[in-house]
Design a protein around this motif. Structure first.
Motif, short mmCIF file in Angstrom:
data_model
loop_
_atom_site.label_atom_id
_atom_site.label_comp_id
_atom_site.label_asym_id
_atom_site.label_seq_id
_atom_site.Cartn_x
_atom_site.Cartn_y
_atom_site.Cartn_z
N LEU A 7 -4.10 0.80 -6.35
CA LEU A 7 -3.19 1.79 -6.90
C LEU A 7 -3.30 3.11 -6.15
O LEU A 7 -2.28 3.78 -5.90
CB LEU A 7 -3.48 2.02 -8.39
N ASP B 283 -1.69 2.93 -2.69
CA ASP B 283 -0.23 3.03 -2.84
C ASP B 283 0.18 4.48 -3.06
O ASP B 283 1.21 4.92 -2.54
CB ASP B 283 0.23 2.18 -4.02
N GLN C 275 1.54 5.87 -5.35
CA GLN C 275 2.77 6.04 -6.14
C GLN C 275 3.76 6.92 -5.40
O GLN C 275 4.51 7.70 -6.01
CB GLN C 275 2.44 6.63 -7.52
N GLN D 282 7.56 6.27 -6.20
CA GLN D 282 7.95 6.81 -7.51
C GLN D 282 8.11 8.33 -7.45
O GLN D 282 9.06 8.88 -8.01
CB GLN D 282 6.90 6.45 -8.58
N PHE E 116 0.85 4.99 -12.22
CA PHE E 116 0.17 6.25 -11.91
C PHE E 116 -0.75 6.65 -13.06
O PHE E 116 -1.90 7.06 -12.86
CB PHE E 116 1.19 7.35 -11.62
#
Length: 334
Positions: free
Chosen positions: A56, A59, A61, A64, A272
């Motif tokens: 995570l 990434d 986010q 997004q 997130f």
């Protein structure tokens, strides 16, 4: 033929005896016990969680946040242009009341704009690149930790598979890669990697906690934006019955505000939030001895089993032969 039924030399070298496969099965059973006694399962659960958080974080986010950034930009442009477009705030049946209705909408949109600015400021303080940097550092540390822990977790099954294959085809026992098993149990690089993973925790809460507060502020505005924009265009008394006409014949301003509100709601912020909660609750104060102690304990117990397995394999392997069957550490014990 000797008492073990070997047809080769008198020592039976190069032949698999039934007691050999039985011995391997016994080793697999003992390794399963070692797994339980060392509490290695707890370490694998922690590593599973760290792997998820690492992915995570890598990434970041970013996608997004890019989508939300576009929406924020659009909202700012729309709300900032309201003072110049008061004539467009009343359309359709409300156009005849524009001089009375539009200023009232304008005041409410001005208040919303101030609230939006606070949200925009909070959004600007969210830094996905810092989480990506954290993810890359965690990934570097986990490159040694995860394969070692998962390999140890799977070792009882690996040895059990060796016995099963020998039951079906006796000649496969000699191809067992005990060297790979021994190397796995040495845990090379684990100490340094665990130290690196500990270093990743420095300043973690200083990054996570402000980001969590800012993201919650953004999420609150986004979740309420659709209703708040509609409420700004409600027709006040004594003409409140006209509100339905406003919604049926919306102005361009209202249409664009609502379209962007829908776009914002489509952005999935849950990964997130999962990252932030996990970093704070599961990682920031994690005692990495909960990984190192079980792995060291299992390695100490399992080394004796693998040494015994190595002797069994050597006993059935023709002189001068070498291992053909690598040990697979990629599969996971479920």
């Amino acid at each position: 033929m000797n008492k073990h039924g070997s047809r080769g030399d008198n020592l039976g070298r190069g032949r698999v005896r039934s007691e050999d496969t039985k011995g391997v099965k016994d080793l697999a059973y003992k390794l399963a016990g070692d797994f339980r006694d060392s509490k290695l399962e707890g370490a694998t659960i922690i590593v599973d969680r760290l792997e998820r958080l690492k992915d995570l974080a890598v990434d970041g986010q970013v996608e997004q946040m890019r989508q939300l950034k576009d929406v924020m930009k659009n909202w700012r442009e729309i709300l900032n242009s309201v003072p110049d477009e008061t004539d467009e705030l009343a359309t359709g049946d409300m156009a005849v009341c524009s001089s009375w209705y539009a200023p009232k909408v304008q005041v409410k949109l001005k208040d919303l704009f101030e609230e939006f600015k606070d949200t925009e400021k909070a959004f600007a303080q969210i830094k996905p690149d810092k989480f990506q940097d954290l993810g890359r550092r965690m990934n570097k540390a986990m490159e040694k930790i995860a394969p070692a822990v998962y390999g140890m977790q799977n070792l009882p099954n690996e040895v059990s598979d060796v016995a099963d294959r020998a039951d079906e085809r006796e000649e496969t026992l000699k191809d067992t890669d005990t060297k790979a098993m021994k190397k796995l149990l040495e845990g090379q690089g684990m100490t340094i990697s665990l130290s690196s993973l500990e270093d990743c925790k420095r300043g973690l809460l200083d990054l996570v906690e402000p980001t969590q507060r800012n993201l919650e502020k953004v999420q609150t505005f986004v979740s309420e934006a659709h209703d708040k924009f509609k409420q700004a265009f409600e027709v006040p008394c004594p003409c409140c019955c006209m509100t339905s006409y406003v919604y049926d014949q919306p102005s361009r301003c209202l249409t664009e505000l609502l379209e962007n509100a829908d776009r914002a709601l489509d952005v999935d912020l849950q990964p997130f939030f999962e990252l932030l909660r996990g970093l704070k609750d599961d990682y920031s104060d994690l005692d990495l001895n909960r990984v190192s102690k079980p792995t060291n304990r299992f390695a100490a117990l399992a080394t004796e089993r693998v040494d015994r397995l190595d002797k069994i394999v050597a006993g059935v392997r023709p002189s001068g032969s070498y291992c053909l069957m690598p040990m697979s550490t990629s599969s996971r014990r479920r």
